[in-house]
Design an enzyme around this catalytic site. Structure first.
Site, PDB file in Angstrom:
ATOM      1  N   ASP A  73      26.392  76.726 -33.896  1.00 58.11           N
ATOM      2  CA  ASP A  73      25.555  76.189 -32.815  1.00 58.11           C
ATOM      3  C   ASP A  73      25.488  74.678 -33.012  1.00 58.11           C
ATOM      4  O   ASP A  73      25.833  74.160 -34.081  1.00 58.11           O
ATOM      5  CB  ASP A  73      24.149  76.792 -32.883  1.00 58.11           C
ATOM      6  CG  ASP A  73      23.218  76.190 -31.826  1.00 58.11           C
ATOM      7  OD1 ASP A  73      23.661  75.970 -30.690  1.00 58.11           O
ATOM      8  OD2 ASP A  73      22.048  75.912 -32.150  1.00 58.11           O
ATOM      9  N   SER A  74      24.983  73.982 -31.998  1.00 53.53           N
ATOM     10  CA  SER A  74      24.798  72.544 -32.116  1.00 53.53           C
ATOM     11  C   SER A  74      23.709  72.215 -33.136  1.00 53.53           C
ATOM     12  O   SER A  74      23.614  71.081 -33.585  1.00 53.53           O
ATOM     13  CB  SER A  74      24.410  71.974 -30.762  1.00 53.53           C
ATOM     14  OG  SER A  74      23.259  72.644 -30.274  1.00 53.53           O
TER      15      SER A  74
ATOM     16  N   CYS B 150      25.840  78.999 -28.941  1.00 53.91           N
ATOM     17  CA  CYS B 150      25.336  77.822 -28.240  1.00 53.91           C
ATOM     18  C   CYS B 150      25.821  77.964 -26.802  1.00 53.91           C
ATOM     19  O   CYS B 150      27.033  78.085 -26.564  1.00 53.91           O
ATOM     20  CB  CYS B 150      25.920  76.573 -28.894  1.00 53.91           C
ATOM     21  SG  CYS B 150      25.539  75.047 -28.013  1.00 53.91           S
TER      22      CYS B 150
ATOM     23  N   GLU C 175      11.653  73.274 -30.977  1.00 57.02           N
ATOM     24  CA  GLU C 175      11.834  72.780 -32.350  1.00 57.02           C
ATOM     25  C   GLU C 175      10.513  72.299 -32.939  1.00 57.02           C
ATOM     26  O   GLU C 175      10.333  72.280 -34.154  1.00 57.02           O
ATOM     27  CB  GLU C 175      12.870  71.655 -32.371  1.00 57.02           C
ATOM     28  CG  GLU C 175      14.233  72.202 -32.026  1.00 57.02           C
ATOM     29  CD  GLU C 175      15.391  71.377 -32.551  1.00 57.02           C
ATOM     30  OE1 GLU C 175      15.155  70.311 -33.121  1.00 57.02           O
ATOM     31  OE2 GLU C 175      16.533  71.833 -32.363  1.00 57.02           O
TER      32      GLU C 175
ATOM     33  N   CYS D 168      19.931  79.214 -23.102  1.00 54.43           N
ATOM     34  CA  CYS D 168      19.987  78.240 -24.188  1.00 54.43           C
ATOM     35  C   CYS D 168      19.401  78.960 -25.395  1.00 54.43           C
ATOM     36  O   CYS D 168      18.373  79.645 -25.269  1.00 54.43           O
ATOM     37  CB  CYS D 168      19.146  77.012 -23.843  1.00 54.43           C
ATOM     38  SG  CYS D 168      18.918  75.882 -25.229  1.00 54.43           S
ATOM     39  N   THR D 169      20.062  78.803 -26.543  1.00 56.06           N
ATOM     40  CA  THR D 169      19.648  79.616 -27.684  1.00 56.06           C
ATOM     41  C   THR D 169      18.287  79.191 -28.265  1.00 56.06           C
ATOM     42  O   THR D 169      17.732  79.883 -29.108  1.00 56.06           O
ATOM     43  CB  THR D 169      20.744  79.610 -28.774  1.00 56.06           C
ATOM     44  OG1 THR D 169      21.155  78.261 -29.019  1.00 56.06           O
ATOM     45  CG2 THR D 169      21.937  80.409 -28.325  1.00 56.06           C
ATOM     46  N   HIS D 170      17.758  78.076 -27.798  1.00 61.16           N
ATOM     47  CA  HIS D 170      16.406  77.687 -28.218  1.00 61.16           C
ATOM     48  C   HIS D 170      15.320  78.447 -27.447  1.00 61.16           C
ATOM     49  O   HIS D 170      14.194  78.582 -27.921  1.00 61.16           O
ATOM     50  CB  HIS D 170      16.162  76.199 -27.951  1.00 61.16           C
ATOM     51  CG  HIS D 170      16.709  75.275 -28.990  1.00 61.16           C
ATOM     52  ND1 HIS D 170      18.045  75.078 -29.173  1.00 61.16           N
ATOM     53  CD2 HIS D 170      16.071  74.483 -29.899  1.00 61.16           C
ATOM     54  CE1 HIS D 170      18.227  74.198 -30.140  1.00 61.16           C
ATOM     55  NE2 HIS D 170      17.042  73.819 -30.604  1.00 61.16           N
TER      56      HIS D 170
HETATM   57  N1  DGL Z   1      21.578  75.412 -28.622  1.00 66.77           N
HETATM   58  C1  DGL Z   1      21.987  74.680 -27.450  1.00 66.77           C
HETATM   59  C2  DGL Z   1      22.360  75.651 -26.314  1.00 66.77           C
HETATM   60  O1  DGL Z   1      22.237  76.838 -26.448  1.00 66.77           O
HETATM   61  C3  DGL Z   1      20.895  73.755 -26.973  1.00 66.77           C
HETATM   62  C4  DGL Z   1      20.694  72.517 -27.791  1.00 66.77           C
HETATM   63  C5  DGL Z   1      21.659  71.397 -27.478  1.00 66.77           C
HETATM   64  O2  DGL Z   1      21.526  70.701 -26.439  1.00 66.77           O
HETATM   65  O3  DGL Z   1      22.555  71.188 -28.268  1.00 66.77           O
HETATM   66  O4  DGL Z   1      22.775  75.229 -25.274  1.00 66.77           O
END
Ligand code: DGL
Length: 271
Positions: free
Chosen positions: A11-12, A74, A153, A185-187
């Site tokens: 993931d990022s 991600c 976060e 989005c995984t967040h």
């Molecule tokens: N985890 C990223 C996603 O699922 C979001 C965070 C980012 O912008 O890198 O898109």
């Protein structure tokens, strides 16, 4: 035959740990190597070229750990880079978009589906393209919610500011009378309670992490790659930077204690 090689997940940053959580509960015997690109997060505001380049580097790093399958945990990287990755590498590669889109279509009765994600995911129309490919009658309403990432976060899962921002972002989706909303989005699963309260009980939330963990399970079985051992799998975490709040936030996302985390030099990724 039992294949003990790990599944690679990247993931990022730390959002992908919400996907790891689902993998661990669905596939408890599997070993997992996680790479979070915490030095270069966010990907959601970067160009497609950069996200593709980073995704290739992250994949190469994980291949160096002898992975048997790759999960792109991600949504941004999945929406931009999955085609390139699938054509460059020869192992099963599972992203977030196809599983999440499929699950949303299966769950929606009125075929009005909302999608929320980063700017990159929404601008690339990744979910709407995939959903319309599967069912041309579906109506998809997409909305970028960039402030959700820092709120997640920060651990502001029940904060009044989060409610305010969620209302601001989500009211238009509510007005479109969607019955299903993809957390693209995984967040975002971290903020599911707030999102649920704002959208109401008639809207079902789709966690792409849950959808993709099911696809991973099937891919491993179909390719004879399952680990049939009886031991609990291990989780090894690598990141490109260790932010001060890493442990606390990672544990919130994973829902479990995080042991040792190893730092990878960006220079190593670039080679
Ligand atoms: N985890 C990223 C996603 O699922 C979001 C965070 C980012 O912008 O890198 O898109």
């Amino acid at each position: 035959m039992s294949d003990k090689r790990p599944i690679g997940v990247f993931d990022s940053g730390i959002g992908g740990l919400t996907v790891v959580k689902r993998l661990m509960s669905n596939l408890p015997n599997e070993n997992i190597i996680y790479f979070g690109d915490t030095a270069r997060v966010p990907y959601g505001s970067k160009s497609n070229e950069t996200v593709i380049e980073y995704s290739i580097q992250n994949t190469n790093f994980l291949l160096g750990k002898n992975i048997k399958a790759l999960v792109v945990a991600c949504n941004t990287a999945s929406s931009v880079a999955i085609k390139t990755l699938k054509s460059n590498y020869d192992i099963p590669i599972i992203g977030m978009i196809e599983p999440g889109a499929k699950m949303a279509i299966e769950k929606s009765s009125n075929k009005k589906i909302g999608v929320i994600g980063t700017r990159a995911t929404i601008n690339n129309k990744a979910y709407s393209t995939e959903m319309k490919r599967r069912d041309e009658k579906v109506e998809v309403f997409e909305k970028a919610c960039p402030l959700f990432v820092p709120l997640a976060e920060e651990g502001w899962t029940d904060h009044k500011a989060t409610f305010e921002i969620a209302r601001e972002y989500l009211t238009e989706l509510h007005d479109y009378k969607i019955d299903t909303l993809v957390l693209g989005c995984t967040h975002y699963p971290i903020l599911a309670n707030v999102i649920k309260k704002v959208m109401g009980n008639n809207v079902e939330l789709i966690d792409s992490g849950i959808a993709s963990a099911e696809v991973v399970k099937k891919e491993l079985a179909d390719n004879g790659l399952e680990n049939n051992g009886s031991l609990q799998g291990y989780l090894d975490c690598y990141v490109s930077d260790i932010p001060t709040t890493f442990k606390k936030v990672a544990e919130l996302f994973l829902g479990n204690p995080v042991n040792e985390v190893k730092k990878v030099d960006l220079e190593l990724l670039n080679t």
